[in-house]
Motif scaffolding. Structure first.
Motif, mmCIF file in Angstrom:
data_model
loop_
_atom_site.group_PDB
_atom_site.id
_atom_site.type_symbol
_atom_site.label_atom_id
_atom_site.label_comp_id
_atom_site.label_asym_id
_atom_site.label_seq_id
_atom_site.Cartn_x
_atom_site.Cartn_y
_atom_site.Cartn_z
ATOM 1 N N ASN A 1 0.802 -1.221 0.000
ATOM 2 C CA ASN A 1 0.000 0.000 0.000
ATOM 3 C C ASN A 1 0.839 1.278 0.000
ATOM 4 O OD1 ASN A 1 -2.535 -1.166 -0.152
ATOM 5 N ND2 ASN A 1 -2.803 -1.276 2.076
ATOM 6 N N SER A 2 2.163 1.140 0.123
ATOM 7 C CA SER A 2 3.019 2.332 0.080
ATOM 8 C C SER A 2 3.147 2.868 -1.350
ATOM 9 C CB SER A 2 4.412 2.011 0.642
ATOM 10 O OG SER A 2 5.114 1.116 -0.220
ATOM 11 N N PHE A 3 2.685 2.112 -2.337
ATOM 12 C CA PHE A 3 2.734 2.550 -3.746
ATOM 13 C C PHE A 3 1.418 3.214 -4.140
ATOM 14 C CE2 PHE A 3 5.950 -0.660 -3.375
ATOM 15 C CZ PHE A 3 6.971 -0.232 -4.219
ATOM 16 N N ASP A 4 1.510 4.146 -5.080
ATOM 17 C CA ASP A 4 0.317 4.839 -5.562
ATOM 18 C C ASP A 4 -0.559 3.912 -6.401
ATOM 19 O OD1 ASP A 4 1.281 7.143 -4.408
ATOM 20 O OD2 ASP A 4 2.278 7.830 -6.239
ATOM 21 N N GLU A 5 0.093 2.947 -7.037
ATOM 22 C CA GLU A 5 -0.621 2.075 -7.971
ATOM 23 C C GLU A 5 -0.041 0.670 -7.862
ATOM 24 O OE1 GLU A 5 -0.206 1.917 -12.691
ATOM 25 O OE2 GLU A 5 -1.256 3.714 -12.006
ATOM 26 N N GLU B 1 -8.463 -7.246 -4.218
ATOM 27 C CA GLU B 1 -9.333 -6.850 -3.107
ATOM 28 C C GLU B 1 -8.551 -6.565 -1.832
ATOM 29 O OE1 GLU B 1 -12.187 -9.939 -2.669
ATOM 30 O OE2 GLU B 1 -13.385 -9.339 -4.416
ATOM 31 N N CYS B 2 -7.346 -7.128 -1.727
ATOM 32 C CA CYS B 2 -6.534 -6.921 -0.521
ATOM 33 C C CYS B 2 -5.877 -5.544 -0.505
ATOM 34 C CB CYS B 2 -5.441 -7.989 -0.428
ATOM 35 S SG CYS B 2 -6.052 -9.682 -0.350
ATOM 36 N N VAL B 3 -5.735 -4.946 -1.678
ATOM 37 C CA VAL B 3 -5.030 -3.671 -1.808
ATOM 38 C C VAL B 3 -5.963 -2.527 -1.422
ATOM 39 C CG1 VAL B 3 -3.765 -2.191 -3.416
ATOM 40 C CG2 VAL B 3 -3.624 -4.685 -3.636
ATOM 41 N N GLN B 4 -5.376 -1.456 -0.935
ATOM 42 C CA GLN B 4 -6.161 -0.279 -0.573
ATOM 43 C C GLN B 4 -7.055 0.134 -1.735
ATOM 44 O OE1 GLN B 4 -3.909 2.896 1.272
ATOM 45 N NE2 GLN B 4 -5.277 4.445 0.417
#
Length: 394
Positions: free
Chosen positions: A47-51, A71-74
Motif C-alpha cells: 500500500n506504500s505505492f500509488d498504484e 481486493e486486498c489492496v487499498q
C-alpha cells in the motif's frame, strides 16, 4: 513509489524487471493461490505505492485469483493487467516487449463486482420501458402500471368487503385474457368453489348460487377457463402449515409454470405457522416470517405474488366494514406487510348501507410512487362481476 507490479512467478518478475528497469516488481511465493496471504503479510509495503498492478498468468488460476489479490489492496490503487500470452516470461521470449509494457500501463482499475461507472450502463437506460401485465381495471393500470415479475402486491380490507371477488377477477383476466398461468390458493374455500369462481366470470353468472344454467353452458365455461390448463389450485385439505404451503407454491412456479400466484389470505397462513413452527410466538412474529418467505420466494422464482391481508380493527365503533378509511398502519399484525410489499391496495365499502360500490385506494406504490384514490368498482349481483364506475365528468 509510484507503481508496483506483482507477478505470479519469480521468472515473470525477473522478465519484467529486465525490460522495465527501475520499476519495482515482485512475485508471490507459491503461485496465484498464495497471493492473498502473501499480500496481507506485506500489506504496508504494497500500500506504500500509488498504484499496484496485478499481472498474473493468463490461465484459469491467474484469472481466478487476480481479483482476490486486488481486493486486498487499498481501494482505488489496484489494477489488473491482461496478457495475450500466458505470462511475462513468455512475452519476453516471444519478443513482444512493447505489448508487455503496454499491458502494465493500460491495466484496468479493479472494481468489485457490481460497482459500475455510470458511463458503462447506457445499454441499461435505453431499454424500452415495459408496462406490466394489465389489471382488469383501467384505473388500477393508470396508478400501478400493471403487474410485474418479482412483485408482491397486497390487497387489504375489512372482512367481507370484496377482496376475494377482486382476486378472482384479476386471476381470470390473467389466465383467460392475457394467457398467463396462474396459481390460485384460496385458504378459506375448497378447490371446487375456486373453480366455480373462474367459470362464473366466463358465464357472467354467480353459478355457486341456485341457477338454471345448463350443463352444456357449464362445460363451455369450464373449457374456456379451467380446461385451458392455465389455472392451478391447491387442495389444502385443512393443512395450513406455512412451510408445507411454501413448498407447494414453489412447485406451482417451477414445475407447473405459474407466472402469478394469488394467495388468499395471509392471516390463515400465518395462523398455521404460529400454531406449528412458531408455537408460543406472537401473530406479529408469524406474519413477519411469512412475509419474508413470500418476498424471498418472489425474488427467487421471478413470480408475481398477489396476497390478501386482513386489517386490525380500528379504535372506535366504526370498523372498516362500515367504510372507515384504511391506512398502512391498519394492516393486521405487522408492518412487514407494508415494508415488504411492492404495492398495497385497500378496498372499503359501507356494508350497512346496502350499496354495492367498492372504493379503491393505493396505499403504497414502489414502482410509480403514485398513491391515493384508485377508482370505484360496482358489484353486479345479477352477473357476479365487478365493473369500474366511470365518472362522466372526469
Amino acid at each position: 513509489g509510484r507503481r508496483l507490479v506483482i507477478t505470479e512467478g519469480e521468472l515473470d518478475a525477473i522478465s519484467y524487471a529486465s525490460v522495465a528497469p527501475g520499476w519495482p516488481v515482485v512475485s508471490v511465493p507459491s503461485g496465484a493461490a498464495s497471493a492473498v496471504s502473501a499480500i496481507r503479510r506485506n500489506i504496508e509495503f504494497v500500500n506504500s505505492f500509488d498504484e499496484v498492478v496485478i499481472m498474473f498468468d493468463n490461465d484459469e488460476d491467474g484469472r481466478k485469483f487476480a481479483p482476490r489479490a486486488a481486493e486486498c489492496v487499498q481501494p482505488g490503487k489496484a489494477k489488473i493487467a491482461t496478457l495475450p500470452l500466458k505470462d511475462a516470461s513468455d512475452m519476453v521470449q516471444a519478443g513482444r516487449v512493447k505489448e508487455l509494457i503496454s499491458a502494465v500501463w493500460q491495466a484496468a482499475s479493479y472494481r468489485p463486482d457490481g460497482i459500475l461507472n455510470g458511463q458503462e450502463i447506457w445499454h441499461e437506460v435505453i431499454r424500452p420501458i415495459e408496462v406490466g401485465t394489465p389489471y382488469p381495471f383501467e384505473t388500477w393500470n393508470n396508478t400501478l402500471f400493471g403487474l410485474r415479475p418479482r412483485e408482491v402486491v397486497c390487497i387489504t380490507s375489512g372482512s367481507g368487503v370484496g377482496k376475494s371477488t377482486i382476486c378472482a377477477e384479476i386471476a381470470y383476466a390473467l389466465g383467460v385474457d392475457q394467457g398467463k398461468t396462474v396459481g390460485y390458493v384460496a385458504l378459506e374455500e375448497g378447490v371446487g368453489r375456486s373453480g366455480l369462481r373462474m367459470m362464473a366470470l366466463s358465464l357472467n353468472k354467480p353459478i355457486h348460487l341456485p341457477n338454471d344454467i345448463s350443463e352444456d353452458d357449464k362445460k363451455k365455461a369450464f373449457d374456456a377457463t379451467l380446461g385451458t390448463g392455465r389455472f392451478f389450485f391447491y387442495d389444502h385439505w385443512g393443512s395450513l402449515e406455512a412451510e408445507n404451503l411454501m413448498g407447494k407454491l414453489e412447485f406451482m412456479v417451477q414445475a407447473c409454470g405459474c407466472d402469478y400466484i394469488v394467495l388468499d389470505h395471509l392471516s390463515i397462513l400465518s395462523s398455521g405457522l404460529e400454531a406449528s413452527k412458531l408455537e408460543g410466538g406472537s401473530e406479529r412474529t408469524a406474519i413477519d416470517y411469512t412475509m419474508t418467505q413470500l418476498r424471498s420466494f418472489a425474488e427467487r422464482t421471478n413470480a408475481c405474488v398477489i396476497v390478501v391481508s386482513h386489517l386490525r380493527r380500528p379504535q372506535g365503533d366504526k370498523g372498516h366494514e362500515g367504510g372507515e378509511k384504511v391506512y398502512l398502519s391498519h394492516l393486521r399484525g405487522s408492518q412487514s406487510i407494508a415494508q415488504l410489499s411492492d404495492a398495497v391496495v385497500s378496498i372499503s365499502r359501507d356494508m350497512s348501507s346496502g350499496e354495492n360500490e367498492i372504493e379503491v385506494n393505493c396505499l403504497k406504490n414502489r414502482y410509480a410512487g403514485i398513491t391515493g384514490p384508485m377508482g370505484t368498482l360496482r358489484y353486479d349481483a345479477e352477473t357476479g362481476r365487478l365493473h369500474e364506475v366511470i365518472d362522466d365528468f372526469a
